[in-house]
Every structure is written in structure tokens, then in C-alpha cells.
Design an enzyme around this catalytic site. Structure first.
Site, PDB file in Angstrom:
ATOM      1  N   GLY A   4      74.560 -72.343  45.829  1.00 27.79           N
ATOM      2  CA  GLY A   4      75.416 -73.474  45.475  1.00 27.79           C
ATOM      3  C   GLY A   4      74.860 -74.301  44.332  1.00 27.79           C
ATOM      4  O   GLY A   4      73.965 -73.866  43.613  1.00 27.79           O
ATOM      5  N   LYS A  46      67.389 -64.606  35.427  1.00 29.14           N
ATOM      6  CA  LYS A  46      66.485 -65.767  35.455  1.00 29.14           C
ATOM      7  C   LYS A  46      65.476 -65.593  36.592  1.00 29.14           C
ATOM      8  O   LYS A  46      64.315 -65.918  36.461  1.00 29.14           O
ATOM      9  CB  LYS A  46      67.253 -67.072  35.644  1.00 29.14           C
ATOM     10  CG  LYS A  46      66.320 -68.269  35.500  1.00 29.14           C
ATOM     11  CD  LYS A  46      66.877 -69.517  36.080  1.00 29.14           C
ATOM     12  CE  LYS A  46      67.141 -69.385  37.504  1.00 29.14           C
ATOM     13  NZ  LYS A  46      66.724 -70.360  38.436  1.00 29.14           N
ATOM     14  N   ASP A  47      65.961 -65.047  37.702  1.00 28.99           N
ATOM     15  CA  ASP A  47      65.089 -64.810  38.851  1.00 28.99           C
ATOM     16  C   ASP A  47      64.631 -63.349  38.786  1.00 28.99           C
ATOM     17  O   ASP A  47      65.001 -62.520  39.624  1.00 28.99           O
ATOM     18  CB  ASP A  47      65.846 -65.134  40.136  1.00 28.99           C
ATOM     19  CG  ASP A  47      66.217 -66.606  40.202  1.00 28.99           C
ATOM     20  OD1 ASP A  47      65.451 -67.386  40.757  1.00 28.99           O
ATOM     21  OD2 ASP A  47      67.269 -66.980  39.640  1.00 28.99           O
ATOM     22  N   ARG A  53      68.177 -76.642  40.085  1.00 27.40           N
ATOM     23  CA  ARG A  53      67.161 -77.691  40.240  1.00 27.40           C
ATOM     24  C   ARG A  53      67.046 -78.581  38.993  1.00 27.40           C
ATOM     25  O   ARG A  53      66.429 -79.643  39.073  1.00 27.40           O
ATOM     26  CB  ARG A  53      65.797 -77.072  40.554  1.00 27.40           C
ATOM     27  CG  ARG A  53      65.693 -76.493  41.959  1.00 27.40           C
ATOM     28  CD  ARG A  53      64.280 -76.006  42.207  1.00 27.40           C
ATOM     29  NE  ARG A  53      64.036 -75.544  43.559  1.00 27.40           N
ATOM     30  CZ  ARG A  53      64.218 -74.299  43.981  1.00 27.40           C
ATOM     31  NH1 ARG A  53      64.671 -73.385  43.152  1.00 27.40           N
ATOM     32  NH2 ARG A  53      63.955 -73.962  45.228  1.00 27.40           N
ATOM     33  N   GLY A  88      75.323 -70.509  34.632  1.00 25.00           N
ATOM     34  CA  GLY A  88      74.643 -69.254  34.967  1.00 25.00           C
ATOM     35  C   GLY A  88      75.419 -68.529  36.068  1.00 25.00           C
ATOM     36  O   GLY A  88      75.641 -67.311  36.018  1.00 25.00           O
ATOM     37  N   HIS A  89      75.841 -69.316  37.063  1.00 24.69           N
ATOM     38  CA  HIS A  89      76.607 -68.718  38.162  1.00 24.69           C
ATOM     39  C   HIS A  89      77.992 -68.264  37.690  1.00 24.69           C
ATOM     40  O   HIS A  89      78.466 -67.199  38.076  1.00 24.69           O
ATOM     41  CB  HIS A  89      76.808 -69.737  39.298  1.00 24.69           C
ATOM     42  CG  HIS A  89      75.539 -70.224  39.911  1.00 24.69           C
ATOM     43  ND1 HIS A  89      75.073 -71.501  39.753  1.00 24.69           N
ATOM     44  CD2 HIS A  89      74.637 -69.598  40.695  1.00 24.69           C
ATOM     45  CE1 HIS A  89      73.949 -71.648  40.418  1.00 24.69           C
ATOM     46  NE2 HIS A  89      73.648 -70.511  40.991  1.00 24.69           N
TER      47      HIS A  89
END
Ligand SMILES: Nc1ncnc2c1ncn2[C@@H]1O[C@H](COP(=O)(O)OP(=O)(O)OP(=O)(O)O)[C@@H](O)[C@H]1O
Ligand SMILES: CC(C)(CO)[C@@H](O)C(=O)[O-]
Ligand code: BAL
Length: 321
Positions: free
Chosen positions: A43, A169-170, A207, A48-49
Site C-alpha cells: 500500500g 527497486k527491491d 517510506r 512505482g506501483h
């Protein structure tokens, strides 16, 4: 536009996925297997999402997104407590991007009896204990446990091709999830998309909402460091990682955890070749450059937030941002 449906339980989601796939299959030419696109998230959605959603939408007949702030992957309670939560705004964004079904379970739905359960968890193994996994013990075990559950919930009892979308990114997470899918035989194709950045270079992240204006400026040191390495790799120069680390150690507001050059699949550090050992500086071999077999990973705390970022090091990686 059809109304998006938000499901709170696994049973509701399972039923809705099967119903949507059956309906789609009726509209497709006979014998065509529908594609299910799945985008798991925590969420607080950003561009990016939405890029992941758009990519899933472009390839799939039915698109499912999940929103679940998974407590198992937080090693730090405070980080879990303040993680941004904004379900209504997220559902609006998902609706605008054409998602069909949203799975937004409560913690007790995913882990009945939590915090006592779950007793059975997935172990991310050695891959899950490198870099981010070393700094956040148990993090990747929590990630693969929840992704395993989500895949089990979303995988339908109906013919379908399943794609799950993750962001680069992850990058460490992506490597761990690819390995989990191979090791545990999930019938899921893992797809990934490059990092979406702000104009400044800062990687989009939920974040980031918690950064002050000054901290946002300070955080730019991370992407700037990665871009230096990317440019050196593209020009065939030694990477001089130690020098970049020294710059970051001096940068205002940045508390560096790691900056390393790794193989994107094994996450093992790429060491300087024998012929370069004298200077002990990493210079990528021609093969590594040509095959983009190297990633520079960074993690640092800026103000109250731990940020991660990475860049691919390779011959044409200079065009990335
Ligand atoms: N800037 C980005 N570019 C591409 N993909 C991204 C980006 N940010 C997040 N994603 C991807 O979105 C998916 C969901 O991530 P998540 O909901 O944890 O958001 P996040 O921004 O990574 O949050 P966090 O603040 O926890 O890092 C993951 O696959 C993640 O890699
Ligand atoms: C994959 C994921 C949704 C699992 O909680 C999370 O780690 C994330 O958003 O990257
Ligand atoms: N996308 C990263 C999830 C986490 O930091 O827990």
C-alpha cells in the site's frame, strides 16, 4: 469502467478470481487460456506501483493487486507501526489503473492467532541472509512466507497463466522471490520492471512520505553514488567503490549501511579479478559488463527512514536514468 472489488478474506478473493477468469474465458477465442496478473504491495501506492499495475494490465485479462502491511517482514516494531496506511486512496488509484480485484486482508486473516502464529514459515535460506537480510534479520523469511501465501491464495482452481509483478527497486527481494518460485514450484511467472525515480534521481518509495524536505535532499546522495558507479562501469573504468563509500560517509544526514557490487542472482559480492588484485578495486570483466551481471546495491538511513536503491552496471546501463 467496471467497479473495482475489494476483498477482505482469502475465500472471497479465491471465488472472485475463479469467477472473473471463467467470465473472461467465455469472451476469449475457444481454447485460449486467460492470463491473471498479480501485483503484491504494502500500500501507500505511488508511481512505482502504478507502473507495475499498468504493465500487468497490458498483459493480463484479470488483474489482482494486494495491499497488506506484512508484520512478519518487519524486524523493527516502530517501522511497522508508522508504515504509511491509506487504503481508500490506494483503492482509488488501483481503480483508475484498471485493477479488477483488490485483496486487502487484516493481519488475523493472513495469520490467525497472530502474534503466536504462524508456526510454519518459509525460510529464505542463505540468499535471505545477505545484505538487507543481514541488516533486517528475518525480513526475507517474512517476505517469502507472505508471498508464498499470497501466491497460494491467488492461484486459481481454473485454467490460467499467472504472472506476478515486482519492482527492481527491491532487487534483493526479487532475487529471493525468483528463487522461492523455483524451489517451491509455484506455477507463477515472475516479471519485473525497472526502478521508477523522481526527476531528482530519488527512487520512489512509500517510506519517502516520512522524509522532510531537507532529508529528501540528503537522500539524493544515494542515487548520486549509484550513478557514479554506473557511469564508471559503462566507461570500463575501475569502480572505486571504497572512494564512493568515503564520500557517503562524509555526506550530511546519510548513515550508510552498505554499498556493494553483487551478482543479481546469487547476491554474492563481485570481487576484483586476479589481474586487478594489486589495486584491489572492482573492475567488471567484459562478460559481466556485456551481460549486465552486476548490480550496485545501497542501503542507508536518512533521518527516520531506511532507504534502499540499486543500479545495474553494464554496457548500456548509462541510459537508465
Ligand atoms: N520506485 C519503484 N520502482 C519500481 N518498483 C517499485 C518502486 N517502489 C516500489 N516498487 C515495487 O512495488 C512493489 C510493492 O512495494 P512496496 O509496497 O513495499 O512499496 P515500496 O515503495 O517499496 O515501499 P517501501 O517504502 O517499503 O520500500 C514491490 O515489488 C516493489 O519493488
Ligand atoms: C512483496 C511484498 C508485497 C511482500 O509483503 C513487499 O515486500 C513489497 O511490497 O515489496
Ligand atoms: N518493499 C520493501 C518492503 C519492506 O521494506 O519491508
Amino acid at each position: 469502467m467496471t467497479e473495482i472489488r475489494v476483498m477482505r478474506t482469502a475465500a472471497e478473493l479465491r471465488a472472485a478470481v475463479v469467477e472473473s477468469l471463467r467470465q473472461t474465458a467465455r469472451e476469449l477465442p475457444a481454447g485460449t487460456v486467460p492470463t491473471l496478473g498479480f501485483v503484491p504491495t504494502m500500500g501507500a501506492l505511488h508511481s512505482g506501483h502504478s507502473c507495475l499495475i499498468d504493465a500487468a494490465r497490458a498483459e493480463a485479462d484479470v488483474v489482482v493487486a494486494s495491499i497488506f502491511v506484512n508484520p512478519l517482514q518487519f524486524d523493527d516494531d516502530a517501522d511497522h507501526r508508522v508504515y504509511p496506511r491509506q487504503l481508500q486512496a490506494d483503492v482509488e488509484l488501483l481503480q483508475a489503473h484498471g485493477v479488477d480485484l483488490v485483496f486487502a486482508p487484516e493481519v488475523q486473516e493472513m495469520y490467525p492467532g497472530y502474534p503466536e502464529g504462524p508456526l510454519v514459515r518459509v525460510d529464505a535460506g542463505e540468499l535471505g541472509r545477505r545484505w538487507e537480510g543481514a541488516s533486517r534479520p528475518g525480513h526475507f523469511d517474512g517476505v517469502v512466507t507472505v508471498v508464498n501465501k499470497l501466491f497460494n491464495i491467488v492461484t486459481p482452481q481454473a485454467p490460467a497463466r499467472i504472472q506476478a509483478w515486482f519492482g527492481e527497486k527491491d532487487a534483493e527481494q526479487l532475487a529471493v522471490i525468483r528463487r522461492m518460485v523455483a524451489d517451491l514450484n509455484h506455477p507463477v511467472e515472475i516479471r519485473s520492471l525497472p526502478i521508477i525515480r523522481e526527476h531528482s534521481g530519488l527512487a520512489q518509495s512509500s517510506r519517502n512520505q516520512r522524509l522532510s524536505e531537507q532529508e529528501r535532499q540528503e537522500a539524493l546522495a544515494l542515487s548520486a553514488a549509484l550513478f557514479q558507479l554506473r557511469d564508471r562501469a559503462a566507461q570500463g573504468q575501475p569502480l572505486e567503490v571504497d572512494g564512493v563509500v568515503a564520500q557517503l560517509d562524509m555526506a550530511d544526514g546519510v548513515d550508510l549501511d552498505y554499498l556493494v557490487v553483487v551478482d543479481p542472482t546469487t547476491l554474492l559480492e563481485i570481487e576484483p579479478g586476479e589481474e586487478q588484485a594489486a589495486g584491489s578495486e572492482v573492475r567488471l570483466t567484459e562478460d559481466e559488463v556485456l551481460q549486465d551481471r552486476a548490480l550496485a546495491l545501497i542501503a542507508a538511513r536518512v533521518g527516520p527512514v531506511r532507504l534502499i536503491d540499486n543500479v545495474e552496471l553494464g554496457s548500456d546501463a548509462g541510459s537508465q536514468v
